[in-house]
Design a protein around this motif. Sequence first.
Motif, PDB file in Angstrom:
ATOM      1  N   VAL A   6      -5.897  -6.256  -4.683  1.00  0.00           N
ATOM      2  CA  VAL A   6      -6.540  -7.140  -3.694  1.00  0.00           C
ATOM      3  C   VAL A   6      -6.090  -8.580  -3.905  1.00  0.00           C
ATOM      4  O   VAL A   6      -5.772  -9.294  -2.943  1.00  0.00           O
ATOM      5  CB  VAL A   6      -8.078  -7.026  -3.767  1.00  0.00           C
ATOM      6  CG1 VAL A   6      -8.744  -8.058  -2.866  1.00  0.00           C
ATOM      7  CG2 VAL A   6      -8.534  -5.615  -3.404  1.00  0.00           C
ATOM      8  N   ILE A   7      -6.026  -9.015  -5.145  1.00  0.00           N
ATOM      9  CA  ILE A   7      -5.605 -10.384  -5.448  1.00  0.00           C
ATOM     10  C   ILE A   7      -4.142 -10.583  -5.041  1.00  0.00           C
ATOM     11  O   ILE A   7      -3.811 -11.534  -4.337  1.00  0.00           O
ATOM     12  CB  ILE A   7      -5.798 -10.697  -6.947  1.00  0.00           C
ATOM     13  CG1 ILE A   7      -7.282 -10.694  -7.298  1.00  0.00           C
ATOM     14  CG2 ILE A   7      -5.169 -12.052  -7.303  1.00  0.00           C
ATOM     15  CD1 ILE A   7      -7.573 -10.733  -8.782  1.00  0.00           C
ATOM     16  N   LEU A   8      -3.268  -9.678  -5.467  1.00  0.00           N
ATOM     17  CA  LEU A   8      -1.835  -9.803  -5.149  1.00  0.00           C
ATOM     18  C   LEU A   8      -1.593  -9.722  -3.650  1.00  0.00           C
ATOM     19  O   LEU A   8      -0.823 -10.513  -3.093  1.00  0.00           O
ATOM     20  CB  LEU A   8      -1.030  -8.720  -5.866  1.00  0.00           C
ATOM     21  CG  LEU A   8      -0.968  -8.816  -7.384  1.00  0.00           C
ATOM     22  CD1 LEU A   8      -0.230  -7.608  -7.949  1.00  0.00           C
ATOM     23  CD2 LEU A   8      -0.322 -10.108  -7.824  1.00  0.00           C
ATOM     24  N   GLY A   9      -2.241  -8.775  -2.995  1.00  0.00           N
ATOM     25  CA  GLY A   9      -2.083  -8.634  -1.549  1.00  0.00           C
ATOM     26  C   GLY A   9      -2.587  -9.855  -0.802  1.00  0.00           C
ATOM     27  O   GLY A   9      -1.951 -10.317   0.159  1.00  0.00           O
ATOM     28  N   SER A  10      -3.697 -10.407  -1.240  1.00  0.00           N
ATOM     29  CA  SER A  10      -4.262 -11.589  -0.585  1.00  0.00           C
ATOM     30  C   SER A  10      -3.368 -12.813  -0.748  1.00  0.00           C
ATOM     31  O   SER A  10      -3.142 -13.557   0.207  1.00  0.00           O
ATOM     32  CB  SER A  10      -5.656 -11.893  -1.147  1.00  0.00           C
ATOM     33  OG  SER A  10      -6.537 -10.823  -0.877  1.00  0.00           O
ATOM     34  N   VAL A  11      -2.842 -13.010  -1.943  1.00  0.00           N
ATOM     35  CA  VAL A  11      -1.932 -14.135  -2.180  1.00  0.00           C
ATOM     36  C   VAL A  11      -0.656 -13.950  -1.364  1.00  0.00           C
ATOM     37  O   VAL A  11      -0.155 -14.896  -0.749  1.00  0.00           O
ATOM     38  CB  VAL A  11      -1.612 -14.292  -3.687  1.00  0.00           C
ATOM     39  CG1 VAL A  11      -0.506 -15.314  -3.913  1.00  0.00           C
ATOM     40  CG2 VAL A  11      -2.866 -14.698  -4.453  1.00  0.00           C
ATOM     41  N   GLY A  12      -0.136 -12.728  -1.336  1.00  0.00           N
ATOM     42  CA  GLY A  12       1.073 -12.451  -0.564  1.00  0.00           C
ATOM     43  C   GLY A  12       0.882 -12.736   0.912  1.00  0.00           C
ATOM     44  O   GLY A  12       1.704 -13.414   1.544  1.00  0.00           O
ATOM     45  N   VAL A  13      -0.200 -12.250   1.474  1.00  0.00           N
ATOM     46  CA  VAL A  13      -0.480 -12.473   2.894  1.00  0.00           C
ATOM     47  C   VAL A  13      -0.711 -13.960   3.157  1.00  0.00           C
ATOM     48  O   VAL A  13      -0.265 -14.493   4.186  1.00  0.00           O
ATOM     49  CB  VAL A  13      -1.684 -11.620   3.349  1.00  0.00           C
ATOM     50  CG1 VAL A  13      -2.178 -12.040   4.720  1.00  0.00           C
ATOM     51  CG2 VAL A  13      -1.306 -10.144   3.352  1.00  0.00           C
TER      52      VAL A  13
END
Length: 86
Positions: A6-13
């Motif tokens: 969730v953290i990685l996906g959120s930062v990526g988006v």
Amino acid sequence: MVELSVILGSVGVLLLLLAFFLNLFKILMQDTKTYAMLNVVGAGLSCYASVLIDYMPFVILEGTWALVAFIGLVRLYKVPDKNKKD
């Protein structure tokens, strides 16, 4: 506790959207290294987050996005800067 995906996906988006908005409002042009880097890192993080949650459609989408952005970034480093004074 928040999962790593969730953290990685959120930062990526967030990085992808930042590049999009900055380009849309003509603050950051598409042919800049910064724009390409935001896309490479953002798509790469989103791709990895998709791998962690085992969601193949987005692994393919974000992986392709990251690869194309990386190729664009490499091309930008090979082309001499038109605005650079010698």
